[in-house]
Design a protein around this motif. Structure first.
Motif, PDB file in Angstrom:
ATOM      1  N   LYS A  95      -9.675   4.761   0.860  1.00 11.98           N
ATOM      2  CA  LYS A  95     -10.859   5.606   0.997  1.00 11.98           C
ATOM      3  C   LYS A  95     -11.680   5.129   2.189  1.00 11.98           C
ATOM      4  CE  LYS A  95     -14.966   7.207  -1.459  1.00 11.98           C
ATOM      5  NZ  LYS A  95     -15.818   7.055  -2.668  1.00 11.98           N
ATOM      6  N   ASP A  96     -12.028   6.057   3.070  1.00 11.73           N
ATOM      7  CA  ASP A  96     -12.799   5.772   4.288  1.00 11.73           C
ATOM      8  C   ASP A  96     -12.048   4.877   5.263  1.00 11.73           C
ATOM      9  OD1 ASP A  96     -14.924   7.295   3.331  1.00 11.73           O
ATOM     10  OD2 ASP A  96     -15.824   5.578   2.312  1.00 11.73           O
ATOM     11  N   GLY A  97     -10.745   4.677   5.057  1.00 16.02           N
ATOM     12  CA  GLY A  97      -9.962   3.862   5.981  1.00 16.02           C
ATOM     13  C   GLY A  97      -9.755   4.574   7.307  1.00 16.02           C
ATOM     14  N   ARG A 128      -4.177  14.754   7.875  1.00 21.18           N
ATOM     15  CA  ARG A 128      -5.380  15.498   8.269  1.00 21.18           C
ATOM     16  C   ARG A 128      -6.184  15.897   7.032  1.00 21.18           C
ATOM     17  NH1 ARG A 128      -1.419  17.852  11.763  1.00 21.18           N
ATOM     18  NH2 ARG A 128      -1.778  17.302  13.957  1.00 21.18           N
ATOM     19  N   GLN A 129      -5.478  16.320   5.982  1.00 24.55           N
ATOM     20  CA  GLN A 129      -6.172  16.690   4.740  1.00 24.55           C
ATOM     21  C   GLN A 129      -6.893  15.504   4.133  1.00 24.55           C
ATOM     22  OE1 GLN A 129      -3.355  18.468   2.030  1.00 24.55           O
ATOM     23  NE2 GLN A 129      -4.009  20.536   2.586  1.00 24.55           N
ATOM     24  N   ARG A 130      -6.227  14.343   4.083  1.00 20.25           N
ATOM     25  CA  ARG A 130      -6.847  13.177   3.462  1.00 20.25           C
ATOM     26  C   ARG A 130      -8.123  12.779   4.201  1.00 20.25           C
ATOM     27  NH1 ARG A 130      -4.028   9.638   0.029  1.00 20.25           N
ATOM     28  NH2 ARG A 130      -6.046   8.588  -0.030  1.00 20.25           N
ATOM     29  N   PHE A 131      -8.085  12.799   5.526  1.00 23.30           N
ATOM     30  CA  PHE A 131      -9.282  12.471   6.293  1.00 23.30           C
ATOM     31  C   PHE A 131     -10.370  13.514   6.063  1.00 23.30           C
ATOM     32  CE2 PHE A 131      -6.638   9.392   8.308  1.00 23.30           C
ATOM     33  CZ  PHE A 131      -7.490   8.469   8.900  1.00 23.30           C
ATOM     34  N   ALA A 132      -9.983  14.787   5.957  1.00 19.80           N
ATOM     35  CA  ALA A 132     -10.970  15.833   5.694  1.00 19.80           C
ATOM     36  C   ALA A 132     -11.571  15.673   4.311  1.00 19.80           C
ATOM     37  CB  ALA A 132     -10.313  17.212   5.841  1.00 19.80           C
ATOM     38  N   GLU A 133     -10.752  15.297   3.334  1.00 23.55           N
ATOM     39  CA  GLU A 133     -11.266  15.086   1.971  1.00 23.55           C
ATOM     40  C   GLU A 133     -12.268  13.933   1.951  1.00 23.55           C
ATOM     41  OE1 GLU A 133      -7.035  16.568   0.011  1.00 23.55           O
ATOM     42  OE2 GLU A 133      -7.676  14.483  -0.241  1.00 23.55           O
ATOM     43  N   ASP A 134     -11.941  12.842   2.662  1.00 25.98           N
ATOM     44  CA  ASP A 134     -12.874  11.711   2.721  1.00 25.98           C
ATOM     45  C   ASP A 134     -14.170  12.109   3.418  1.00 25.98           C
ATOM     46  OD1 ASP A 134     -11.122  10.112   1.393  1.00 25.98           O
ATOM     47  OD2 ASP A 134     -10.569   8.861   3.109  1.00 25.98           O
ATOM     48  N   ALA A 135     -14.054  12.885   4.513  1.00 23.95           N
ATOM     49  CA  ALA A 135     -15.255  13.327   5.232  1.00 23.95           C
ATOM     50  C   ALA A 135     -16.116  14.211   4.348  1.00 23.95           C
ATOM     51  CB  ALA A 135     -14.865  14.061   6.509  1.00 23.95           C
ATOM     52  N   ASP A 222     -10.875 -10.229  10.692  1.00 20.29           N
ATOM     53  CA  ASP A 222     -10.728 -10.200  12.146  1.00 20.29           C
ATOM     54  C   ASP A 222      -9.297  -9.933  12.584  1.00 20.29           C
ATOM     55  OD1 ASP A 222      -9.617 -12.563  11.312  1.00 20.29           O
ATOM     56  OD2 ASP A 222     -10.646 -13.836  12.776  1.00 20.29           O
ATOM     57  N   HIS A 223      -8.431  -9.491  11.657  1.00 22.83           N
ATOM     58  CA  HIS A 223      -7.039  -9.213  11.995  1.00 22.83           C
ATOM     59  C   HIS A 223      -6.854  -7.728  12.300  1.00 22.83           C
ATOM     60  CE1 HIS A 223      -6.419 -13.223  10.599  1.00 22.83           C
ATOM     61  NE2 HIS A 223      -5.105 -13.132  10.610  1.00 22.83           N
ATOM     62  N   TRP A 224      -6.086  -7.455  13.322  1.00 24.63           N
ATOM     63  CA  TRP A 224      -5.832  -6.076  13.743  1.00 24.63           C
ATOM     64  C   TRP A 224      -5.215  -5.262  12.594  1.00 24.63           C
ATOM     65  CZ3 TRP A 224      -1.474  -3.035  13.988  1.00 24.63           C
ATOM     66  CH2 TRP A 224      -1.581  -1.846  14.718  1.00 24.63           C
ATOM     67  N   GLY A 225      -5.773  -4.072  12.386  1.00 22.01           N
ATOM     68  CA  GLY A 225      -5.196  -3.149  11.427  1.00 22.01           C
ATOM     69  C   GLY A 225      -5.485  -3.450   9.978  1.00 22.01           C
ATOM     70  N   SER A 226      -6.142  -4.573   9.688  1.00 19.16           N
ATOM     71  CA  SER A 226      -6.383  -4.948   8.298  1.00 19.16           C
ATOM     72  C   SER A 226      -7.587  -4.200   7.738  1.00 19.16           C
ATOM     73  CB  SER A 226      -6.616  -6.451   8.187  1.00 19.16           C
ATOM     74  OG  SER A 226      -6.848  -6.836   6.854  1.00 19.16           O
ATOM     75  N   GLU A 227      -7.492  -3.795   6.487  1.00 17.90           N
ATOM     76  CA  GLU A 227      -8.598  -3.166   5.780  1.00 17.90           C
ATOM     77  C   GLU A 227      -8.818  -3.910   4.467  1.00 17.90           C
ATOM     78  OE1 GLU A 227      -7.852   1.394   7.432  1.00 17.90           O
ATOM     79  OE2 GLU A 227      -7.495   0.931   5.314  1.00 17.90           O
ATOM     80  N   ARG A 229      -8.999  -5.049   0.739  1.00 22.07           N
ATOM     81  CA  ARG A 229      -8.200  -4.632  -0.422  1.00 22.07           C
ATOM     82  C   ARG A 229      -9.102  -4.574  -1.641  1.00 22.07           C
ATOM     83  NH1 ARG A 229      -1.979  -6.255   0.198  1.00 22.07           N
ATOM     84  NH2 ARG A 229      -1.970  -6.839   2.398  1.00 22.07           N
ATOM     85  N   ASP A 230      -9.150  -3.379  -2.262  1.00 20.83           N
ATOM     86  CA  ASP A 230      -9.904  -3.245  -3.496  1.00 20.83           C
ATOM     87  C   ASP A 230      -9.044  -3.743  -4.655  1.00 20.83           C
ATOM     88  OD1 ASP A 230      -8.059  -1.229  -3.973  1.00 20.83           O
ATOM     89  OD2 ASP A 230      -9.496   0.409  -3.730  1.00 20.83           O
ATOM     90  N   GLU A 231      -9.553  -3.604  -5.878  1.00 26.95           N
ATOM     91  CA  GLU A 231      -8.841  -4.147  -7.038  1.00 26.95           C
ATOM     92  C   GLU A 231      -7.468  -3.508  -7.212  1.00 26.95           C
ATOM     93  OE1 GLU A 231     -11.961  -3.278  -6.950  1.00 26.95           O
ATOM     94  OE2 GLU A 231     -13.168  -4.954  -7.686  1.00 26.95           O
ATOM     95  N   GLU A 232      -7.374  -2.190  -6.969  1.00 27.06           N
ATOM     96  CA  GLU A 232      -6.072  -1.544  -7.138  1.00 27.06           C
ATOM     97  C   GLU A 232      -5.076  -2.033  -6.102  1.00 27.06           C
ATOM     98  OE1 GLU A 232      -5.480   2.761  -8.088  1.00 27.06           O
ATOM     99  OE2 GLU A 232      -4.466   2.802  -6.147  1.00 27.06           O
ATOM    100  N   ALA A 233      -5.494  -2.066  -4.832  1.00 28.66           N
ATOM    101  CA  ALA A 233      -4.587  -2.518  -3.779  1.00 28.66           C
ATOM    102  C   ALA A 233      -4.171  -3.970  -4.006  1.00 28.66           C
ATOM    103  CB  ALA A 233      -5.257  -2.363  -2.410  1.00 28.66           C
ATOM    104  N   TRP A 234      -5.104  -4.802  -4.470  1.00 29.08           N
ATOM    105  CA  TRP A 234      -4.771  -6.197  -4.747  1.00 29.08           C
ATOM    106  C   TRP A 234      -3.815  -6.298  -5.931  1.00 29.08           C
ATOM    107  CZ3 TRP A 234      -4.819 -10.209  -1.871  1.00 29.08           C
ATOM    108  CH2 TRP A 234      -4.726 -11.496  -2.422  1.00 29.08           C
ATOM    109  N   GLY A 235      -3.973  -5.410  -6.891  1.00 35.58           N
ATOM    110  CA  GLY A 235      -3.060  -5.408  -8.029  1.00 35.58           C
ATOM    111  C   GLY A 235      -1.624  -5.156  -7.620  1.00 35.58           C
ATOM    112  N   PHE A 236      -1.436  -4.351  -6.562  1.00 35.00           N
ATOM    113  CA  PHE A 236      -0.077  -4.116  -6.073  1.00 35.00           C
ATOM    114  C   PHE A 236       0.547  -5.408  -5.555  1.00 35.00           C
ATOM    115  CE2 PHE A 236      -1.165   0.296  -6.360  1.00 35.00           C
ATOM    116  CZ  PHE A 236       0.039   0.978  -6.429  1.00 35.00           C
TER     117      PHE A 236
END
Length: 350
Positions: A95-97, A128-135, A222-227, A229-236
């Motif tokens: 979300k908002d990535g 494009r849809q996902r970015f529009a949904e977030d916007a 400070d790492h390129w491309g890193s976002e 990680r929320d609880e769900e992403a960390w759970g993966f």
């Protein structure tokens, strides 16, 4: 849900999803009843293309549980006349990535017919849809004028997959980063790397998971491309079917108990068959910025090597961004790792 009674691509109240322009197959989103057939499709493709890693059924089970990237709106399966999946695509986005990640595969017997190009077009349209949904969500929460980043789709491909790299280049993608898989034979003498006084190395424990997540988000800020990680992403990561907490470790500050470094490892027993050796793989390695330069990464890697060797493995493995800002490549070479394979990050701004 079976192949015969499954619905088409659902709208789910968010607008109609893109169609896949490849009429030789019947397209719909994936569902729980597809797990075996979906995993079999990926395995057939992997048997022909020999990637270092590919998703198994257990990975797909995790994907089915995602709340941030529900499969009903972020996957497509292409079924032949017998209801057998012959191609698929999947999209993920925080979300908002600032980017979305695309994944796809085409059955070896269905390649060179245009299915790959059609899947790529679907991934771009869905991005494009996902970015529009977030916007839209931001505008609802913050009012007009909150538009967010320009849509960007990223796809990782191993350099040896030449036909896929050619398709991406022809479709307007460009290489933005190189990643090196590195191996360190465990038959060679293992390094000694003691920790400084006041630091303590402990086994990875479920009770440390949240503290390690927060440390990881700080380490990789400070790492390129890193976002983050929320609880769900960390759970993966923590609940990955191949995760091995017994091969992982955490470094704590002795006076506060704060997590200052971590090494999270996994092991895929199938590599003994597919690659001819067994390996312990370091999925994540990090040290908090204020503690860098104190030999913590070396200590964690040396500990990992000993854990891997004690478990009877042949090699220690990891991947590294070739332009890592912490100088990780030089550290790994010093510890005896050598590059063996290259992956490419391809981006397209939509």
């Amino acid at each position: 849900m079976t192949h015969n009674d499954a619905p088409g691509l659902p709208a789910a109240g968010f607008g109609e999803l893109p169609a896949v322009d490849f009429p030789e197959l019947r397209w719909r989103s994936a569902g729980p009843g597809d797990l075996d057939a979906w995993a079999a499709l990926i395995a057939r493709t992997a048997a022909a293309e020999q990637p270092v890693w590919f998703e198994r059924r257990a990975d797909l089970e995790q994907i089915m549980e995602s709340r941030n990237n529900p499969v009903g709106r972020n996957t497509v399966l292409g079924l032949d006349a017998d209801g057998v999946p012959r191609a698929y695509a999947r999209l993920t986005k925080n979300k908002d990535g600032a980017k979305a990640h695309g994944f796809c595969a085409v059955d070896p017997h269905w390649q060179r017919r245009g299915a790959g190009s059609a899947l790529l077009s679907w991934l771009e349209a869905r991005t494009r849809q996902r970015f529009a949904e977030d916007a839209g969500a931001r505008q609802n929460n913050a009012g007009r004028g909150s538009t967010g980043p320009v849509p960007r789709l990223r796809i990782f491909i191993e350099q040896k997959q030449q036909h896929q790299c050619a398709l991406l280049q022809e479709s307007g993608y460009g290489v933005v980063r190189y990643y090196n898989e590195m191996h360190r034979p465990l038959s060679a003498p293992l390094p000694e790397a003691p920790l400084d006084h006041g630091l303590e190395l402990v086994p990875m424990d479920p009770g440390l998971s949240e503290a390690v997540r927060l440390a990881h988000n700080q380490v990789f800020a400070d790492h390129w491309g890193s976002e983050p990680r929320d609880e769900e992403a960390w759970g993966f990561v923590i609940n990955d079917p191949l995760a091995r907490p017994d091969l992982s470790a955490v470094v704590l500050a002795g006076n506060t108990g704060e997590v200052v470094g971590y090494q999270l490892a996994s092991h895929d027993p199938d590599t003994a068959v597919t690659r001819g050796f067994t390996e312990g793989y370091t999925d994540l390695l990090g040290v908090r910025r204020e503690y860098r330069g104190r030999g913590i990464a070396q200590a964690l890697l040396a500990d990992a090597m000993r854990r891997f060797a004690a478990a009877g493995m042949d090699k220690a493995s990891l991947d590294v961004d070739s332009e890592n800002p912490t100088g990780a490549m030089a550290l790994y070479r010093k510890m005896g790792y050598v590059p063996v394979n290259t992956s490419l990050a391809w981006d397209k701004v939509l």
